[in-house]
Design an enzyme around this catalytic site. Structure first.
Site, PDB file in Angstrom:
ATOM      1  N   GLN A 127      -1.235   2.209 -15.297  1.00  0.00           N
ATOM      2  CA  GLN A 127      -0.846   1.819 -13.806  1.00  0.00           C
ATOM      3  C   GLN A 127       1.338   1.797 -13.677  1.00  0.00           C
ATOM      4  O   GLN A 127       2.230   1.666 -14.735  1.00  0.00           O
ATOM      5  CB  GLN A 127      -0.533   0.633 -14.230  1.00  0.00           C
ATOM      6  CG  GLN A 127      -1.318  -0.340 -12.371  1.00  0.00           C
ATOM      7  CD  GLN A 127       0.464  -1.237 -13.016  1.00  0.00           C
ATOM      8  OE1 GLN A 127       0.813  -1.387 -13.675  1.00  0.00           O
ATOM      9  NE2 GLN A 127       0.922  -1.013 -11.152  1.00  0.00           N
ATOM     10  N   LEU A 128       1.266   2.345 -12.375  1.00  0.00           N
ATOM     11  CA  LEU A 128       2.639   2.489 -11.906  1.00  0.00           C
ATOM     12  C   LEU A 128       3.016   1.261 -11.114  1.00  0.00           C
ATOM     13  O   LEU A 128       2.460   1.788 -10.313  1.00  0.00           O
ATOM     14  CB  LEU A 128       3.132   4.020 -11.676  1.00  0.00           C
ATOM     15  CG  LEU A 128       3.989   4.901 -11.322  1.00  0.00           C
ATOM     16  CD1 LEU A 128       5.630   4.365 -12.156  1.00  0.00           C
ATOM     17  CD2 LEU A 128       3.998   5.803 -10.889  1.00  0.00           C
ATOM     18  N   THR A 155      -0.232   1.297  -8.316  1.00  0.00           N
ATOM     19  CA  THR A 155      -0.253  -0.231  -6.736  1.00  0.00           C
ATOM     20  C   THR A 155       0.040  -0.292  -6.075  1.00  0.00           C
ATOM     21  O   THR A 155       1.139  -0.577  -5.956  1.00  0.00           O
ATOM     22  CB  THR A 155      -0.210  -1.371  -8.261  1.00  0.00           C
ATOM     23  OG1 THR A 155      -0.946  -0.943  -9.617  1.00  0.00           O
ATOM     24  CG2 THR A 155      -0.399  -2.505  -8.098  1.00  0.00           C
ATOM     25  N   HIS A 242      -5.770  -7.612  -6.354  1.00  0.00           N
ATOM     26  CA  HIS A 242      -4.998  -7.875  -7.714  1.00  0.00           C
ATOM     27  C   HIS A 242      -5.317  -9.178  -8.796  1.00  0.00           C
ATOM     28  O   HIS A 242      -4.871 -10.181  -8.752  1.00  0.00           O
ATOM     29  CB  HIS A 242      -3.610  -7.979  -7.336  1.00  0.00           C
ATOM     30  CG  HIS A 242      -2.488  -7.435  -8.266  1.00  0.00           C
ATOM     31  ND1 HIS A 242      -1.916  -6.752  -7.644  1.00  0.00           N
ATOM     32  CD2 HIS A 242      -2.021  -8.374  -9.308  1.00  0.00           C
ATOM     33  CE1 HIS A 242      -0.813  -6.716  -9.348  1.00  0.00           C
ATOM     34  NE2 HIS A 242      -0.712  -7.488  -9.058  1.00  0.00           N
ATOM     35  N   ASP A 273     -12.181  -4.235  -9.028  1.00  0.00           N
ATOM     36  CA  ASP A 273     -11.784  -4.975  -9.866  1.00  0.00           C
ATOM     37  C   ASP A 273     -11.799  -6.497  -9.039  1.00  0.00           C
ATOM     38  O   ASP A 273     -11.579  -6.849  -7.951  1.00  0.00           O
ATOM     39  CB  ASP A 273     -10.498  -4.977 -11.128  1.00  0.00           C
ATOM     40  CG  ASP A 273      -9.552  -4.675  -9.831  1.00  0.00           C
ATOM     41  OD1 ASP A 273      -9.002  -5.426  -9.189  1.00  0.00           O
ATOM     42  OD2 ASP A 273      -8.564  -4.849 -10.735  1.00  0.00           O
TER      43      ASP A 273
HETATM   44  C1  LIG Z   1      -2.306 -11.651 -16.206  1.00  0.00           C
HETATM   45  C2  LIG Z   1      -2.725 -10.928 -15.044  1.00  0.00           C
HETATM   46  C3  LIG Z   1      -1.044  -9.903 -14.582  1.00  0.00           C
HETATM   47  C4  LIG Z   1      -1.388  -8.388 -14.000  1.00  0.00           C
HETATM   48  N1  LIG Z   1      -0.935  -7.785 -14.116  1.00  0.00           N
HETATM   49  C5  LIG Z   1      -0.770  -6.337 -13.179  1.00  0.00           C
HETATM   50  C6  LIG Z   1      -0.047  -5.693 -13.041  1.00  0.00           C
HETATM   51  O1  LIG Z   1       0.711  -5.148 -14.183  1.00  0.00           O
HETATM   52  N2  LIG Z   1      -0.507  -4.190 -12.542  1.00  0.00           N
HETATM   53  C7  LIG Z   1      -1.084  -3.997 -11.565  1.00  0.00           C
HETATM   54  O2  LIG Z   1      -1.603  -3.463 -11.390  1.00  0.00           O
HETATM   55  N3  LIG Z   1      -2.424  -5.341 -11.404  1.00  0.00           N
HETATM   56  C8  LIG Z   1      -1.814  -6.470 -12.127  1.00  0.00           C
HETATM   57  N4  LIG Z   1      -2.588  -7.057 -12.240  1.00  0.00           N
HETATM   58  C9  LIG Z   1      -3.766  -7.603 -11.750  1.00  0.00           C
HETATM   59  C10 LIG Z   1      -5.135  -6.875 -12.185  1.00  0.00           C
HETATM   60  O3  LIG Z   1      -5.149  -5.088 -12.768  1.00  0.00           O
HETATM   61  C11 LIG Z   1      -6.644  -6.858 -11.706  1.00  0.00           C
HETATM   62  O4  LIG Z   1      -6.512  -6.441 -10.603  1.00  0.00           O
HETATM   63  C12 LIG Z   1      -6.929  -8.892 -11.699  1.00  0.00           C
HETATM   64  O5  LIG Z   1      -6.623  -9.213 -13.187  1.00  0.00           O
HETATM   65  C13 LIG Z   1      -8.624  -7.805 -11.556  1.00  0.00           C
HETATM   66  O6  LIG Z   1      -9.053  -9.302 -10.984  1.00  0.00           O
HETATM   67  P1  LIG Z   1     -10.175 -10.152 -12.636  1.00  0.00           P
HETATM   68  O7  LIG Z   1      -8.566 -11.059 -13.699  1.00  0.00           O
HETATM   69  O8  LIG Z   1     -10.106 -10.965 -11.811  1.00  0.00           O
HETATM   70  O9  LIG Z   1     -10.751  -9.298 -13.435  1.00  0.00           O
HETATM   71  C14 LIG Z   1      -2.774  -8.184 -12.803  1.00  0.00           C
HETATM   72  C15 LIG Z   1      -3.424  -9.936 -13.488  1.00  0.00           C
HETATM   73  C16 LIG Z   1      -3.330 -10.663 -14.233  1.00  0.00           C
HETATM   74  C17 LIG Z   1      -4.040 -11.750 -14.292  1.00  0.00           C
HETATM   75  O1  LIG Z   2       1.446 -10.616 -12.506  1.00  0.00           O
HETATM   76  C1  LIG Z   2       1.445  -9.815 -11.927  1.00  0.00           C
HETATM   77  O2  LIG Z   2       0.452  -9.609 -11.928  1.00  0.00           O
HETATM   78  C2  LIG Z   2       1.738  -8.628 -12.381  1.00  0.00           C
HETATM   79  O3  LIG Z   2       1.265  -7.389 -11.669  1.00  0.00           O
HETATM   80  C3  LIG Z   2       3.243  -8.061 -12.147  1.00  0.00           C
HETATM   81  C4  LIG Z   2       3.580  -6.861 -12.710  1.00  0.00           C
HETATM   82  C5  LIG Z   2       5.194  -6.588 -12.798  1.00  0.00           C
HETATM   83  C6  LIG Z   2       5.748  -7.788 -13.614  1.00  0.00           C
HETATM   84  C7  LIG Z   2       5.129  -8.903 -14.688  1.00  0.00           C
HETATM   85  C8  LIG Z   2       2.929  -9.280 -14.035  1.00  0.00           C
END
Ligand SMILES: Cc1cc2nc3c(=O)[nH]c(=O)nc-3n(C[C@H](O)[C@H](O)[C@H](O)COP(=O)(O)O)c2cc1C
Ligand SMILES: O=C(O)C(=O)c1ccccc1
Length: 346
Positions: A127-128, A155, A242, A273
């Site tokens: 993921q970028l 993203t 997200h 998701d």
């Molecule tokens: C703690 C946390 C960190 C996340 N970090 C990222 C991330 O680094 N990059 C990204 O594209 N999405 C990130 N997401 C979004 C997830 O990829 C995803 O879209 C989302 O968690 C889906 O919903 P769910 O938690 O209900 O399954 C994050 C979500 C959470 C809860």
């Molecule tokens: O917390 C997040 O949802 C998230 O996408 C993220 C992205 C980069 C660094 C830390 C969290």
């Protein structure tokens, strides 16, 4: 034994530092979208078929040339070492054991190459967040390629980092000493991840020029953007808000899905998701046209509850639930789900 994802979450909550629990659990603004993701699945009803004379159902799917043993993938989430000392290594081993795809976050606390090395056989996508410094973006892409990642998940829903009230109130900003975003190493420093509203379709075009990896565009909710994404050559679309952490009051993911599926018209796979917590949620999303779904928080809860074993448990529970629900719906394969099996009861 923990028999549902909710029980796994309760166990995780007991083990995690409350500040870190809030970071994982929380959403943006009033958390309207966070709640809506799960509530929207609950509002949909599944309409089963009977007397179909089926065998054990087929759960496997093929996505971008790679196979997953079930239509449940691991969404990219940051900071797994806050949940377990092995962090993303443990998650990747659980993904390999379940034969499903793990999307490694750019904000992982283990470098993507080390994640790959720790879990032979794991199918990883990277993921970028496109960095305005395209030279560094290219360096990240090369790291993902060298690690053997099969796709880039770009993203698009994060031109700024959403404001999460729980983190503000808890004063949670940085990783504790000893942890960092290992993919962001650049010589002897660790860069900050840039979130930039200047990132545009032109950056996506440039990204496609520097790599032959398929690009999955994550965070698409508007059907016009889905059509634009096809014009820009993406290999898959990923419907996501997200996990309710970016634009609050964006629609629930499963509510946004049908219009995106319609706009895509079968041209590329569609992933989703947000709020998937039960096998029946997986069936509903697939019936409405998704090719697979992903889970974010549930995997983190598994990790926090019991490390690699906990993450495996989460994936195993979802697999068993998908299999049972398909059988109860009279279906031989996840491919047989169609929109007529989902009803809005009122
Ligand atoms: C703690 C946390 C960190 C996340 N970090 C990222 C991330 O680094 N990059 C990204 O594209 N999405 C990130 N997401 C979004 C997830 O990829 C995803 O879209 C989302 O968690 C889906 O919903 P769910 O938690 O209900 O399954 C994050 C979500 C959470 C809860
Ligand atoms: O917390 C997040 O949802 C998230 O996408 C993220 C992205 C980069 C660094 C830390 C969290």
């Amino acid at each position: 034994m923990r028999f549902t994802l909710r029980e796994v979450e309760a166990a995780a909550r007991e083990r995690l530092d409350p500040v870190h629990y809030d970071y994982f659990a929380g959403g943006a603004g009033d958390e309207v979208t966070l709640r809506a993701n799960e509530a929207a699945f609950e509002r949909l009803a599944l309409l089963p078929h009977v007397l179909r004379g089926t065998a054990k159902p087929e759960l496997g799917v093929t996505l971008l040339g790679g196979r997953a043993s079930m239509p449940v993938l691991i969404a990219p989430t940051a900071f797994h070492r806050l949940a377990d000392p092995e962090g993303e290594r443990a998650t990747a081993r659980a993904a390999a054991a379940a034969e499903t795809i793990m999307m490694v976050s750019m904000a992982s606390t283990v470098a993507v190459g080390d994640v790959a090395a720790a879990a032979p056989g794991a199918r990883l996508w990277f993921q970028l967040f496109i960095q305005p410094d395209m030279a560094f973006t290219e360096a990240l892409v090369r790291r993902a390629e060298a690690a053997g990642c099969g796709a880039l998940v770009v993203t698009a829903d994060s031109p700024v980092f959403g404001t999460r009230g729980r983190d503000e109130r808890n004063g949670f900003r940085d990783l504790p000493d000893g942890l960092c975003c290992e993919n962001m190493r650049d010589g002897d420093r660790v860069r900050e991840i840039a979130f930039s509203p200047a990132v545009s379709w032109e950056h996506l075009d440039r990204l496609r020029e520097i790599t032959s990896l398929p690009v999955v565009l994550k965070g698409v909710l508007h059907p016009a953007d889905a059509r634009a994404a096809l014009d820009h050559g993406v290999s898959a679309l990923f419907v996501s808000n997200h996990g309710g952490r970016q634009l609050d009051t964006a629609p629930a993911a499963v509510d946004a899905l049908p219009e995106i599926v319609d706009a895509v018209g079968g041209a590329v796979p569609v992933l989703l998701d947000g709020g998937v917590r039960r096998g029946t949620d997986v069936l509903k999303a697939l019936a409405l046209g998704a090719d697979a779904v992903a889970v974010g928080r549930p995997v983190v809860w598994g990790l926090a509850a019991d490390g690699e074993r906990g993450a495996r448990r989460v994936l195993g529970l979802l697999r068993a639930e998908v299999e049972e629900a398909l059988t109860l719906c009279g279906l031989a394969s996840v491919r047989d789900l169609e929109p007529g099996m989902v009803r809005r009861p009122w």
